[in-house]
Design a protein around this motif. Structure first.
Motif, PDB file in Angstrom:
ATOM      1  N   TYR A 230      -1.270  -1.651  -4.211  1.00 16.02           N
ATOM      2  CA  TYR A 230      -0.786  -1.571  -5.593  1.00 16.02           C
ATOM      3  C   TYR A 230      -0.097  -2.890  -5.934  1.00 16.02           C
ATOM      4  O   TYR A 230       0.749  -3.355  -5.178  1.00 16.02           O
ATOM      5  CB  TYR A 230       0.195  -0.409  -5.740  1.00 16.02           C
TER       6      TYR A 230
ATOM      7  N   GLY B 287      -6.242   0.718  11.799  1.00 13.21           N
ATOM      8  CA  GLY B 287      -6.332   1.877  10.927  1.00 13.21           C
ATOM      9  C   GLY B 287      -7.287   1.665   9.764  1.00 13.21           C
ATOM     10  O   GLY B 287      -8.069   0.706   9.741  1.00 13.21           O
ATOM     11  N   PRO B 288      -7.203   2.574   8.790  1.00 10.57           N
ATOM     12  CA  PRO B 288      -8.172   2.571   7.691  1.00 10.57           C
ATOM     13  C   PRO B 288      -7.939   1.439   6.687  1.00 10.57           C
ATOM     14  O   PRO B 288      -6.887   0.810   6.704  1.00 10.57           O
ATOM     15  CB  PRO B 288      -7.910   3.918   7.018  1.00 10.57           C
ATOM     16  N   ALA B 289      -8.924   1.206   5.825  1.00 10.53           N
ATOM     17  CA  ALA B 289      -8.763   0.267   4.706  1.00 10.53           C
ATOM     18  C   ALA B 289      -7.646   0.800   3.825  1.00 10.53           C
ATOM     19  O   ALA B 289      -7.423   2.008   3.762  1.00 10.53           O
ATOM     20  CB  ALA B 289     -10.049   0.177   3.918  1.00 10.53           C
ATOM     21  N   ARG B 290      -6.920  -0.111   3.151  1.00 13.79           N
ATOM     22  CA  ARG B 290      -5.767   0.349   2.382  1.00 13.79           C
ATOM     23  C   ARG B 290      -5.881  -0.015   0.904  1.00 13.79           C
ATOM     24  O   ARG B 290      -6.366  -1.088   0.561  1.00 13.79           O
ATOM     25  CB  ARG B 290      -4.493  -0.269   2.955  1.00 13.79           C
ATOM     26  N   LYS B 291      -5.405   0.910   0.107  1.00 14.56           N
ATOM     27  CA  LYS B 291      -5.376   0.665  -1.335  1.00 14.56           C
ATOM     28  C   LYS B 291      -4.043   0.006  -1.660  1.00 14.56           C
ATOM     29  O   LYS B 291      -2.984   0.592  -1.451  1.00 14.56           O
ATOM     30  CB  LYS B 291      -5.520   1.983  -2.087  1.00 14.56           C
TER      31      LYS B 291
ATOM     32  N   ILE C 117      -8.735  -2.434  -2.843  1.00 17.37           N
ATOM     33  CA  ILE C 117      -8.852  -1.969  -1.463  1.00 17.37           C
ATOM     34  C   ILE C 117      -8.967  -3.190  -0.542  1.00 17.37           C
ATOM     35  O   ILE C 117      -9.731  -4.103  -0.840  1.00 17.37           O
ATOM     36  CB  ILE C 117     -10.109  -1.087  -1.285  1.00 17.37           C
TER      37      ILE C 117
ATOM     38  N   TYR D 233       0.848  -1.195   0.000  1.00 16.52           N
ATOM     39  CA  TYR D 233       0.000   0.000   0.000  1.00 16.52           C
ATOM     40  C   TYR D 233       0.882   1.243   0.000  1.00 16.52           C
ATOM     41  O   TYR D 233       2.089   1.156   0.263  1.00 16.52           O
ATOM     42  CB  TYR D 233      -1.002  -0.018   1.150  1.00 16.52           C
ATOM     43  N   GLY D 234       0.256   2.376  -0.330  1.00 19.68           N
ATOM     44  CA  GLY D 234       1.005   3.605  -0.581  1.00 19.68           C
ATOM     45  C   GLY D 234       1.995   3.982   0.504  1.00 19.68           C
ATOM     46  O   GLY D 234       3.161   4.257   0.214  1.00 19.68           O
TER      47      GLY D 234
END
Lengths: 105, 190
Positions: free
Chosen positions: A72, A66-70, A60, A24-25
């Motif tokens: 790659y 923490g938040p859901a992650r995008k 996703i 993820y980013g």
């Protein structure tokens, strides 16, 4: 030597980091920043271009903290491109190496 | 600068892009900030590390317009990509833009010349019908056909010249945007 490699240094780094497994980013940025001095903000425009050009996919995934992650992920085209760029890069640094070490004779 | 201010500045700097594109871009930064906080960083530190939101937005815009110009090569998309590249501080584009416009207008006037020749060709060919004309009918028709062919030839020629020229411009732009990235890897300190 291919001039193309010059443009692709950062691309090659990102493609290589994604080669083994998707990231993820934030994860990707932290690894890159440990090694190369760039501002964090420049990674995302590059990631979007890699996606636009079909080198990476995104999806996703929920996270336990923490938040859901995008995430790659490299596509087949991305993997092929990584292999090609890596070869060009290794060829290039080999040539430079030969020149700078041969300077004394 | 806090998260809300950062995202708002980004959003207003991204104006002009499609809405879903803007939201998609902002999503990455929102996620980055939130993940950073769970890793124990402060909001303001993460935002400082991003660098200027306006600068980032400009990069996104340039990437978007470049992609658009590559997909559909029209006067509008290429001009927009040129302007976006210019916004990135690619100063050489100041010189490129007037050249781009003037060469395109030369091709455009060539095209219009072709159209004018085409119309005059028709007029010449049918002139014996309408006016008293000292020239023989066959000569008028032959001259008309010659003018029409010449007009068509110029129109087709200028069309392909324009197409080729736009392609070269895009390649040039692309190499420029890529070059800026290398510079950042090596020199950018912020």
């Amino acid at each position: 030597m291919n001039i193309q490699f010059k443009k692709g240094v950062l691309e090659l780094c990102v493609l290589s980091l994604l080669y083994e497994n998707e990231k993820y980013g934030y994860e990707l940025t932290s690894i890159l920043l440990e090694k190369i001095n760039i501002s964090d903000g420049t990674i995302y425009p590059l990631l979007r271009r890699l996606k636009q050009d079909g080198y990476v996919n995104t999806y996703i995934r929920e996270s336990s903290e923490g938040p859901a992650r995008k995430y790659y992920q490299l596509t087949e085209l991305g993997k092929k491109t990584q292999i090609k760029l890596k070869e060009q890069w290794l060829d290039f640094i080999q040539s430079v190496d030969d020149i700078i070490k041969g300077g004394s004779c | 600068m806090n998260k809300v201010q950062f995202l708002n500045t980004m959003r207003s700097s991204l104006r002009g892009l499609p809405k879903e594109e803007i939201e998609d871009i902002l999503y990455d930064y929102k996620e980055h900030i939130e993940v950073g906080i769970t890793k124990g960083k402060t909001e303001s530190l993460i935002i400082d590390e991003f660098g200027s939101p306006r600068k980032i937005a400009k990069k996104h815009k340039a990437e978007f317009y470049m992609g658009e110009a590559v997909r559909e090569k029209t006067f509008k998309t290429v001009t927009r990509a040129l302007m976006a590249g210019f916004g990135l501080g690619l100063l050489n584009l100041i010189f490129v833009f007037p050249i781009f416009i003037s060469i395109l207008s030369v091709f455009f006037s060539l095209f219009m010349t072709g159209i004018a020749l085409l119309i005059s060709g028709f007029a010449v060919a049918i002139s014996p019908v309408f006016t008293f004309n000292p020239f023989p009918v066959a000569a008028c028709i032959t001259a008309g056909i010659a003018l029409i062919s010449l007009g068509l030839l110029i129109m087709i020629g200028s069309f392909f010249l324009t197409k080729g020229f736009v392609k070269i411009t895009i390649t040039y732009l692309k190499s420029n945007i890529n070059l800026i990235k290398i510079k950042e890897v090596t020199y950018d300190e912020d």
